[in-house]
Write an enzyme that holds these catalytic residues in place. Structure first.
Site, mmCIF file in Angstrom:
data_model
loop_
_atom_site.group_PDB
_atom_site.id
_atom_site.type_symbol
_atom_site.label_atom_id
_atom_site.label_comp_id
_atom_site.label_asym_id
_atom_site.label_seq_id
_atom_site.Cartn_x
_atom_site.Cartn_y
_atom_site.Cartn_z
ATOM 1 N N GLU A 52 0.823 -1.216 0.000
ATOM 2 C CA GLU A 52 0.000 0.000 0.000
ATOM 3 C C GLU A 52 0.856 1.265 0.000
ATOM 4 O O GLU A 52 0.512 2.255 -0.631
ATOM 5 C CB GLU A 52 -0.965 0.004 1.196
ATOM 6 C CG GLU A 52 -2.104 -0.995 1.076
ATOM 7 C CD GLU A 52 -2.999 -0.748 -0.145
ATOM 8 O OE1 GLU A 52 -3.039 0.381 -0.663
ATOM 9 O OE2 GLU A 52 -3.640 -1.712 -0.602
ATOM 10 N N TYR A 135 -5.004 6.673 5.103
ATOM 11 C CA TYR A 135 -5.300 5.713 4.037
ATOM 12 C C TYR A 135 -4.654 4.348 4.334
ATOM 13 O O TYR A 135 -5.309 3.303 4.278
ATOM 14 C CB TYR A 135 -4.815 6.248 2.678
ATOM 15 C CG TYR A 135 -4.914 5.180 1.630
ATOM 16 C CD1 TYR A 135 -6.129 4.911 1.011
ATOM 17 C CD2 TYR A 135 -3.816 4.368 1.311
ATOM 18 C CE1 TYR A 135 -6.258 3.872 0.094
ATOM 19 C CE2 TYR A 135 -3.935 3.331 0.403
ATOM 20 C CZ TYR A 135 -5.153 3.096 -0.203
ATOM 21 O OH TYR A 135 -5.277 2.060 -1.086
ATOM 22 N N ASP A 153 -8.724 5.948 -1.717
ATOM 23 C CA ASP A 153 -7.679 6.552 -2.554
ATOM 24 C C ASP A 153 -8.333 7.177 -3.787
ATOM 25 O O ASP A 153 -9.562 7.265 -3.871
ATOM 26 C CB ASP A 153 -6.618 5.500 -2.937
ATOM 27 C CG ASP A 153 -7.207 4.406 -3.827
ATOM 28 O OD1 ASP A 153 -8.430 4.411 -4.083
ATOM 29 O OD2 ASP A 153 -6.425 3.550 -4.283
ATOM 30 N N CYS A 205 -14.081 1.238 -13.751
ATOM 31 C CA CYS A 205 -14.499 2.631 -13.584
ATOM 32 C C CYS A 205 -13.273 3.529 -13.765
ATOM 33 O O CYS A 205 -12.847 4.235 -12.857
ATOM 34 C CB CYS A 205 -15.136 2.819 -12.208
ATOM 35 S SG CYS A 205 -16.068 4.352 -12.078
HETATM 36 FE FE1 SF4 Z 1 -18.243 3.597 -12.789
HETATM 37 FE FE2 SF4 Z 1 -19.883 3.207 -14.858
HETATM 38 FE FE3 SF4 Z 1 -19.756 1.442 -12.878
HETATM 39 FE FE4 SF4 Z 1 -20.877 3.810 -12.469
HETATM 40 S S1 SF4 Z 1 -21.569 2.210 -13.862
HETATM 41 S S2 SF4 Z 1 -19.443 2.777 -11.103
HETATM 42 S S3 SF4 Z 1 -19.573 5.100 -13.738
HETATM 43 S S4 SF4 Z 1 -18.103 1.976 -14.312
#
Ligand code: SF4
Length: 368
Positions: A52, A135, A153, A205
């Site tokens: 980490e 963290y 993070d 994401c």
């Molecule tokens: Fe991220 Fe899209 Fe999942 Fe929402 S739906 S958490 S924006 S990847």
């Protein structure tokens, strides 16, 4: 992501179902990382701690080789506590943010000397150790000791901001994002939850073009439903980095040694080796004055071009001068001779040199 709103989903607030969907996804998709144990194996807080700390401001790909050689050399907290600081800094060279390596070493001494090598198990005790910030304390407590807390993070900030469609810009939003992450943190499997959020942020994401169509949280994601996910998190404009300038002097001896100097223990790049240079100021040093302070008497010539390096708080521009001197050349008083040493140019990698100084040496020694 287009700008068209997608309101057709019956949105739920992120809750137990969201967490269950995420953990299911994690069970099937988690990354195979060297600091993660296989099912049923005991988790070693030492490994979580080292990984980490290394991962802060650095990518997983860059960290893995450093982590593996670090663990091979110092497999537990007692070995690290007995290590020479210089060796730890050398092993860290290239990861940047060397104060983290110094703190790691200091903390290992406390753990080995005062706590018999045992890590405290709670976030509040961990954060009281030298060099362990909020963290890292949360990461160790959640992953190694299953305390229901969530390390937040940059990756997790992004996921949470999108999930809740929080438009408050960073860094103002930090406290709110931590609070929202805490509302999602489960009592069971908090360590897996934290790692699942990390993996989701790293692989699904992502900062640009999140892969919402394969995301386990899509049904609960307000950012996705509103069509604004890839605009989040918002950020306040960063202040422009100031520029500092200086001159560095690479003295090469006829026998292939170069002159390095150890920096003072306190301050930027503390205790690391450098090519001697002037102070780094807003204005360029006056050339004649600067050359009068060169670390060795000799014919100095300016290497064409310059070295540019970006630190967190400023950008550095260095002009590099080079000279070739006899094997018995003496170091001038200005260079602070007791901090200087001649190092075989083929053995430079054995010294704790920050990236900027590796750039200076490559620049000075390449053929122009
Ligand atoms: Fe991220 Fe899209 Fe999942 Fe929402 S739906 S958490 S924006 S990847």
């Amino acid at each position: 992501m287009g700008a068209v709103a997608r309101i057709q989903l019956p949105l739920r607030p992120a809750g137990p179902d969201t967490v269950a969907a995420l953990l299911d996804w994690y069970d099937g998709e988690k990354r195979d990382l060297p600091w993660r144990v296989k099912a049923g194996e005991p988790i070693d807080p030492y490994r979580i701690w080292i990984s980490e700390v290394m991962l802060q401001q650095t990518t997983v790909k860059a960290v893995i080789p450093y982590y593996l050689s670090f663990l091979e050399r110092w497999p537990d907290v007692f070995c690290l506590a007995e290590a020479k600081l210089d060796d730890v800094l050398t092993a860290w060279a290239g990861l940047g943010y060397y104060s983290r390596a110094r703190s790691l070493h200091k903390c290992a001494k406390v753990l080995a000397g005062e706590l018999d090598g045992r890590f405290p198990q709670s976030e509040s005790e961990l954060v009281a150790l030298p060099g362990i910030g909020p963290y890292t304390a949360a990461a160790i407590a959640a992953i190694a000791f299953q305390e229901p807390t969530t390390p937040v993070d940059g990756n997790i900030e992004r996921v949470v901001a999108r999930l809740f469609a929080l438009s408050t810009p960073l860094p103002t939003a930090k406290a709110e994002l931590r609070r929202l992450a805490a509302t999602m943190t489960p009592q069971k499997r908090p360590g897996d939850f934290a790692q699942a959020m990390m993996d989701l942020g790293a692989g699904v994401c992502t900062p640009k073009r999140p892969s919402c169509m394969v995301c386990p949280l899509r049904g609960d994601c307000h950012g996705y439903a509103k069509g604004i996910a890839d605009t989040l998190p918002k950020r306040l404009a960063k202040p422009v980095r100031p520029v500092r300038r200086g001159m560095a002097f690479l003295a090469l001896r006829e026998d292939g040694h170069v002159l390095l100097r150890r920096r003072p223990e306190a301050g930027l790049l503390g205790g690391m080796y450098e090519v001697p240079s002037t102070d780094w100021d807003q204005e360029w040093p006056v050339e004649d004055e600067a050359l009068g302070m060169a670390p060795v008497k000799g014919e100095w010539w300016l290497v064409p071009g310059m070295v540019v390096h970006t630190f967190t708080h400023f950008k550095l521009e260095l002009l590099v001068y080079r000279t070739l001197v006899a094997a018995d050349a003496a170091v001038t008083l200005w260079a602070n001779s007791e901090r200087c040493r001649w190092v075989n140019r083929n053995k430079i990698s054995q010294f704790a040199l920050p990236s900027v100084m590796n750039k200076v040496i490559s620049h000075a020694l390449k053929e122009h």
